[in-house]
Write an enzyme that holds these catalytic residues in place. Structure first.
Site, PDB file in Angstrom:
ATOM      1  N   GLU A  75      37.682 -37.999  28.943  1.00 31.63           N
ATOM      2  CA  GLU A  75      37.197 -38.096  27.721  1.00 31.63           C
ATOM      3  C   GLU A  75      38.172 -37.909  26.572  1.00 31.63           C
ATOM      4  O   GLU A  75      39.365 -37.238  26.737  1.00 31.63           O
ATOM      5  CB  GLU A  75      36.080 -36.631  27.676  1.00 31.63           C
ATOM      6  CG  GLU A  75      34.881 -36.998  27.067  1.00 31.63           C
ATOM      7  CD  GLU A  75      33.892 -38.129  27.386  1.00 31.63           C
ATOM      8  OE1 GLU A  75      34.149 -39.235  27.165  1.00 31.63           O
ATOM      9  OE2 GLU A  75      33.204 -37.688  28.405  1.00 31.63           O
ATOM     10  N   HIS A  76      38.089 -38.966  25.603  1.00 33.80           N
ATOM     11  CA  HIS A  76      38.877 -39.085  24.479  1.00 33.80           C
ATOM     12  C   HIS A  76      40.366 -39.327  24.931  1.00 33.80           C
ATOM     13  O   HIS A  76      41.321 -39.476  24.073  1.00 33.80           O
ATOM     14  CB  HIS A  76      39.180 -37.460  23.691  1.00 33.80           C
ATOM     15  CG  HIS A  76      37.982 -37.240  22.940  1.00 33.80           C
ATOM     16  ND1 HIS A  76      37.855 -37.738  21.500  1.00 33.80           N
ATOM     17  CD2 HIS A  76      36.682 -36.591  23.141  1.00 33.80           C
ATOM     18  CE1 HIS A  76      36.624 -37.054  21.191  1.00 33.80           C
ATOM     19  NE2 HIS A  76      36.029 -36.693  22.111  1.00 33.80           N
ATOM     20  N   THR A  77      40.308 -39.920  26.200  1.00 37.92           N
ATOM     21  CA  THR A  77      41.620 -40.594  26.482  1.00 37.92           C
ATOM     22  C   THR A  77      41.689 -42.117  26.231  1.00 37.92           C
ATOM     23  O   THR A  77      42.948 -42.573  26.324  1.00 37.92           O
ATOM     24  CB  THR A  77      41.637 -40.563  28.165  1.00 37.92           C
ATOM     25  OG1 THR A  77      40.376 -41.178  28.564  1.00 37.92           O
ATOM     26  CG2 THR A  77      42.094 -39.002  28.889  1.00 37.92           C
ATOM     27  N   ASP A  78      40.742 -42.722  25.645  1.00 38.41           N
ATOM     28  CA  ASP A  78      40.758 -44.062  25.643  1.00 38.41           C
ATOM     29  C   ASP A  78      41.877 -44.500  24.493  1.00 38.41           C
ATOM     30  O   ASP A  78      42.628 -45.269  24.752  1.00 38.41           O
ATOM     31  CB  ASP A  78      39.522 -44.804  25.477  1.00 38.41           C
ATOM     32  CG  ASP A  78      38.465 -44.223  24.395  1.00 38.41           C
ATOM     33  OD1 ASP A  78      38.898 -43.301  23.798  1.00 38.41           O
ATOM     34  OD2 ASP A  78      37.529 -44.931  24.135  1.00 38.41           O
ATOM     35  N   GLY A 124      25.220 -39.188  23.032  1.00 39.67           N
ATOM     36  CA  GLY A 124      26.971 -39.579  23.377  1.00 39.67           C
ATOM     37  C   GLY A 124      26.481 -40.526  24.469  1.00 39.67           C
ATOM     38  O   GLY A 124      27.490 -40.770  25.415  1.00 39.67           O
ATOM     39  N   SER A 136      26.346 -43.883  23.714  1.00 43.22           N
ATOM     40  CA  SER A 136      26.800 -44.905  23.174  1.00 43.22           C
ATOM     41  C   SER A 136      25.821 -46.093  22.785  1.00 43.22           C
ATOM     42  O   SER A 136      26.003 -47.347  23.029  1.00 43.22           O
ATOM     43  CB  SER A 136      27.839 -45.603  23.815  1.00 43.22           C
ATOM     44  OG  SER A 136      28.878 -44.834  24.087  1.00 43.22           O
ATOM     45  N   SER A 137      24.803 -45.663  21.977  1.00 36.45           N
ATOM     46  CA  SER A 137      23.840 -46.630  21.526  1.00 36.45           C
ATOM     47  C   SER A 137      24.519 -47.503  20.417  1.00 36.45           C
ATOM     48  O   SER A 137      24.162 -48.738  20.487  1.00 36.45           O
ATOM     49  CB  SER A 137      22.478 -45.828  20.876  1.00 36.45           C
ATOM     50  OG  SER A 137      23.071 -45.167  19.724  1.00 36.45           O
ATOM     51  N   GLU A 173      33.202 -51.547  14.638  1.00 47.19           N
ATOM     52  CA  GLU A 173      33.069 -49.953  14.350  1.00 47.19           C
ATOM     53  C   GLU A 173      34.297 -49.405  13.615  1.00 47.19           C
ATOM     54  O   GLU A 173      33.877 -48.576  13.002  1.00 47.19           O
ATOM     55  CB  GLU A 173      32.948 -49.451  15.892  1.00 47.19           C
ATOM     56  CG  GLU A 173      32.652 -47.833  15.759  1.00 47.19           C
ATOM     57  CD  GLU A 173      31.165 -47.456  16.445  1.00 47.19           C
ATOM     58  OE1 GLU A 173      30.582 -48.272  17.083  1.00 47.19           O
ATOM     59  OE2 GLU A 173      30.868 -46.207  16.465  1.00 47.19           O
ATOM     60  N   ASP A 178      33.428 -47.317  25.144  1.00 43.21           N
ATOM     61  CA  ASP A 178      32.121 -47.477  25.229  1.00 43.21           C
ATOM     62  C   ASP A 178      31.587 -49.233  25.231  1.00 43.21           C
ATOM     63  O   ASP A 178      30.685 -49.618  26.030  1.00 43.21           O
ATOM     64  CB  ASP A 178      31.368 -46.769  23.924  1.00 43.21           C
ATOM     65  CG  ASP A 178      31.714 -45.673  23.754  1.00 43.21           C
ATOM     66  OD1 ASP A 178      32.174 -44.853  24.826  1.00 43.21           O
ATOM     67  OD2 ASP A 178      31.437 -44.897  22.657  1.00 43.21           O
TER      68      ASP A 178
HETATM   69  C1  GLA Z   1      33.284 -41.918  21.887  1.00 39.82           C
HETATM   70  C2  GLA Z   1      34.183 -42.970  21.443  1.00 39.82           C
HETATM   71  C3  GLA Z   1      34.740 -43.510  22.466  1.00 39.82           C
HETATM   72  C4  GLA Z   1      35.526 -42.380  23.429  1.00 39.82           C
HETATM   73  C5  GLA Z   1      34.354 -41.028  23.549  1.00 39.82           C
HETATM   74  C6  GLA Z   1      35.378 -40.016  23.858  1.00 39.82           C
HETATM   75  O1  GLA Z   1      32.212 -42.107  22.526  1.00 39.82           O
HETATM   76  O2  GLA Z   1      33.355 -44.149  20.994  1.00 39.82           O
HETATM   77  O3  GLA Z   1      35.675 -44.621  22.298  1.00 39.82           O
HETATM   78  O4  GLA Z   1      36.510 -41.920  22.654  1.00 39.82           O
HETATM   79  O5  GLA Z   1      33.941 -40.962  22.271  1.00 39.82           O
HETATM   80  O6  GLA Z   1      35.708 -40.121  25.327  1.00 39.82           O
END
Ligand code: GLA
Length: 392
Positions: A41-44, A130, A132-133, A166, A178
């Site tokens: 999570e938040h690694t991307d 959370g 990703s709509s 985005e 996402d």
């Molecule tokens: C949101 C962002 C993603 C990712 C997540 C956390 O969904 O759109 O790119 O950073 O948060 O993992």
């Protein structure tokens, strides 16, 4: 029996016909799913690894080309319409068209040309959960316009352009996870994506003994977008300091836990904790994938709890409702892993639950959440499905 998916796609097609008239052009229908993320999570946006999958909740577009340069969008779930010219992509006050206009903005910036169109869209990805709509919306429209206008974009280009829409138009500095998951999802498979090289690998997720269940807090704290962008800046600030001593570090992916520890004082409390979480999480995804390969879901689940703890205390993107739901599972022997999922500040927890105990699990969670917050807790049993596609 008709699946929930085909029912939703029929509903959007019917909304199109009601809105634009049965004698208007026959629409084509496209689907793009929401996603879960098992770990990472938040690694991307730190060039690390993620482990998402696309699910059976999706956004649908019923869409047909029009002569001229007018675009009409009908948000079927809101009952609202927005029309604009392809030559005027200014930002409207209402926020829902931002995603679609952002896509057209990217098409134009890429030097490609499209014609006008009319579309009805909607679906069943819970907004703010959370899942990703927004990425599903972006990928769906871009995929559809690619087909309608023969733009010859491959899936990688669709993903990158949707992410940029985005970043540049909506103004959220999200990473690539996402959009990637929505476009590249595969039935029954999770995707391990290396966000630095964009190499990816599908892993079968064994759903024989366990189910993935999402518990939706239904809260969305307004901090989400601004804090998200702040986290990104904090990670960049960490990289800047570490790079002074290690020029090969261009992102936290390139840093080790030991290097972060070495520069703890100079990083300062906040940046240190962000960097610590991040370097540990990037490693955790690798270990978690090894466990998945071995079929060792118990150990996989322990990693999920570690991720939650890091997100709660070090990365600080959780909230009391999410922590409450995760804490409730800690002594439940039928739950092997639980954590907050996605950007944070609300949305869902993702839970790895023994299959025979799923009903009890949901009942316990619902009852406790209601007692604590007077809110009905929606629970979603996840089915992993294919990514973006045309419904034929
Ligand atoms: C949101 C962002 C993603 C990712 C997540 C956390 O969904 O759109 O790119 O950073 O948060 O993992």
């Amino acid at each position: 029996m008709q699946s929930a998916e085909s029912k939703t796609s029929d509903r959007i097609k019917e909304a199109y016909l009601r809105k634009f008239g049965t004698d208007s052009a026959e629409p084509r229908v496209f689907r793009s799913p929401g996603r879960i993320n098992l770990i990472g999570e938040h690694t991307d946006y730190n060039n690390g690894f993620v482990l998402p999958a696309s699910v059976d909740k999706a956004v649908y577009f019923a869409i047909a080309p029009l002569a001229g340069d007018l675009v009409t969008l009908y948000a079927a779930d809101l009952g609202e319409t927005y029309s604009f010219s392809l030559n005027d992509l200014s930002k409207p006050d209402q926020s829902w068209p931002h995603y679609q206009i952002g896509i057209i903005d990217q098409i134009k910036k890429s030097g490609l040309t499209i014609g006008g169109f009319q579309a009805a869209f909607g679906g069943d990805v819970p907004v703010g959960a959370g899942m990703s709509s927004s990425a599903a919306l972006e990928c769906c429209l871009l995929f559809a316009l690619n087909e309608l206008n023969h733009l010859n974009l491959d899936r990688f280009s669709i993903v990158k352009m949707a992410q940029k829409a985005e970043n540049e138009y909506v103004g959220v500095q999200c990473g690539i996870m996402d959009q990637f998951a929505s476009a590249f999802g595969k039935d029954q498979m999770v995707i391990r994506l290396d966000c630095r090289s964009l190499e990816f690998e599908y892993f079968p997720f064994p759903m024989k003994d366990y189910l993935l269940v999402l518990c939706d807090t239904t809260v969305k704290h307004s901090l989400e977008d601004s804090e998200y962008n702040t986290r990104r800046l904090e990670c960049e600030a960490g990289v800047k300091i570490l790079k002074k001593y290690n020029p090969e570090i261009n992102s936290l992916r390139d840093a080790s836990i030991a290097i972060v520890e070495l520069h703890k004082d100079e990083l300062g409390d906040v940046i240190y904790r962000r960097c610590k979480y991040m370097t540990e999480e990037i490693q955790r995804v690798q270990q978690a994938c090894d466990y998945l390969n071995e079929g060792n879901l118990e150990s996989f689940g322990k990693k999920m709890y570690q991720t939650h703890d890091g997100l709660q205390y070090e990365y600080e993107v959780s909230c009391t409702e999410l922590d409450f739901l995760v804490d409730l599972t800690r002594d439940n022997p039928d739950v092997v892993g639980s954590r907050m999922m996605g950007g944070g500040f609300g949305g869902c927890t993702i839970n790895l639950v023994r299959i025979e105990a799923v009903e009890d699990f949901e009942a316990t969670m619902k009852e406790a959440y209601k007692k604590q917050y007077s809110i009905e807790l929606p629970c979603y049993r996840v089915k992993i499905t294919n990514g973006t596609e045309e419904i034929l």
